[in-house]
Design a protein around this motif. Structure first.
Motif, short mmCIF file in Angstrom:
data_model
loop_
_atom_site.label_atom_id
_atom_site.label_comp_id
_atom_site.label_asym_id
_atom_site.label_seq_id
_atom_site.Cartn_x
_atom_site.Cartn_y
_atom_site.Cartn_z
N UNK A 38 0.85 -1.18 0.00
CA UNK A 38 0.00 0.00 0.00
C UNK A 38 0.89 1.23 0.00
N UNK A 39 0.63 2.14 0.91
CA UNK A 39 1.46 3.34 1.05
C UNK A 39 2.44 3.22 2.21
N UNK A 40 2.52 2.03 2.80
CA UNK A 40 3.38 1.82 3.96
C UNK A 40 4.74 1.30 3.53
N UNK A 41 5.79 1.90 4.07
CA UNK A 41 7.15 1.41 3.87
C UNK A 41 7.72 0.98 5.22
N UNK A 42 8.26 -0.24 5.26
CA UNK A 42 8.87 -0.75 6.48
C UNK A 42 10.37 -0.87 6.24
N UNK A 43 11.19 -0.01 6.86
CA UNK A 43 12.64 -0.09 6.61
C UNK A 43 13.23 -1.37 7.19
N UNK B 201 6.49 -5.20 13.21
CA UNK B 201 5.70 -6.05 14.09
C UNK B 201 4.25 -6.11 13.62
N UNK B 202 3.73 -4.98 13.17
CA UNK B 202 2.35 -4.94 12.67
C UNK B 202 2.17 -5.88 11.49
N UNK C 1 2.53 -9.64 12.56
CA UNK C 1 1.38 -10.18 13.29
C UNK C 1 0.14 -10.27 12.42
N UNK C 2 -0.05 -9.30 11.53
CA UNK C 2 -1.22 -9.34 10.64
C UNK C 2 -1.13 -10.55 9.70
N UNK C 3 0.06 -10.85 9.20
CA UNK C 3 0.23 -12.01 8.34
C UNK C 3 0.00 -13.30 9.12
N UNK C 4 0.56 -13.38 10.33
CA UNK C 4 0.42 -14.59 11.13
C UNK C 4 -1.04 -14.85 11.50
N UNK D 141 2.39 5.73 10.31
CA UNK D 141 1.88 4.39 9.99
C UNK D 141 0.36 4.34 9.90
N UNK D 142 -0.33 4.89 10.91
CA UNK D 142 -1.80 4.82 10.93
C UNK D 142 -2.41 5.51 9.71
N UNK D 143 -1.89 6.69 9.38
CA UNK D 143 -2.42 7.45 8.25
C UNK D 143 -2.20 6.70 6.94
#
Length: 275
Positions: free
Chosen positions: A13-18, A124-125, A128-131, A255-257
């Motif tokens: 989506x618009x989220x980037x996780x470094x 972590x989000x 956990x969402x995948x799991x 993150x939330x936005x």
């Protein structure tokens, strides 16, 4: 210890996780070099014309693609470079699928994805969402100048990135060579199935990889150690390899936005094919 291959980001989506992409395995192949018995010098491989048997100079060697048996199209290095994927530092998720739907036949090479300090919450989000949904991410990623399809898989506390074989790389099997799926039609009785299930139960044990050993490798290493202790060695010099370059991490926005904005635009994205 794992080795950092690059630093970049997981993008969904618009989220980037470094994250850092790190090696997850260390192959223990028992390999041998070719050595001149008389001088203990390494033996190389000459580039030989297969028809004439004569050595070919490097400047006269080009790349050819065999489009049918014995027929080639010659390609210049610049033409190949133009077709090569652009090197990026992104694990670009294009879809989420049920974990059970991806056959083990497609799994290729595993890697670890380790979060950078500022990306731990988003990491972590996603983990956990995948799991909790029993899903895995299907992503595009460029590794070593080659485009790969990959699966992003929660594996306990870590997110693993496992490169996948492309659809055309997994061979089909002639079903006529296999017994029928229906056990009765295959000639298997209910009693035989019960006995096989009982045997499987009796042989079931916790998975502990340390219990399984490569006995061939162990015996070769023991033989090498014995010869070293006996002084039966020859010295061969080899050139050192250059260290890999590491790039900087990506930034993370709120993150939330980003999650809210991504939800409104995410439908249908998973159907897009890899570029």
């Amino acid at each position: 210890m794992s080795r950092v291959i690059w630093r970049g980001a997981i993008s969904f989506g618009l989220v980037n996780v470094p994250v850092q992409l790190q090696t997850a395995t260390r192959p223990e192949r028992t390999s041998f070099n070719l050595i001149d018995k008389e001088t203990a010098d390494p033996v190389g491989y000459k580039q030989i014309n297969k028809r004439t048997g004569k050595e070919v100079k490097r400047e006269n060697i080009v790349r050819g693609f065999e489009y049918e048996k014995g027929h080639y199209v010659l390609l210049a290095d610049e033409e190949i470079r133009a077709a090569s994927p652009e090197s990026t530092q992104t694990v670009d998720i294009v879809a989420f699928v049920e974990a059970y739907s991806v056959s083990f036949l497609y799994l290729d090479t595993p890697y670890y994805l380790v979060p950078e300090r500022q990306g731990k919450k988003a990491y972590a989000l996603l983990r956990e969402a995948l799991a909790q949904t029993s899903k895995i991410g299907i992503a595009n990623v460029v590794l070593h100048n080659k485009q790969h399809l990959a699966a992003l898989i929660p594996a306990g506390p870590v997110l693993a990135l496992n490169t996948l074989r492309w659809g055309g790389e997994v061979l089909s099997i002639e079903e006529d060579a296999l017994p029928p799926v229906d056990a009765k039609k295959a000639g298997v009785s209910a009693r035989e199935i019960d006995m096989a299930k009982k045997l499987i139960e009796d042989m079931t044990a916790p998975w502990n990889p340390a219990e399984y050993r490569d006995t061939f490798r162990e015996e070769i290493l023991a033989l090498v150690d014995k010869k070293v202790r006996e002084g039966k060695t020859r010295e061969v010099s080899e050139a050192a390899s250059a260290p890999a370059k590491v790039r900087e991490t990506a930034d993370v926005l709120d993150l939330s936005e980003l999650l809210k904005r991504s939800l409104g635009r995410g439908k249908g994205k998973g159907k897009h094919a890899a570029a």
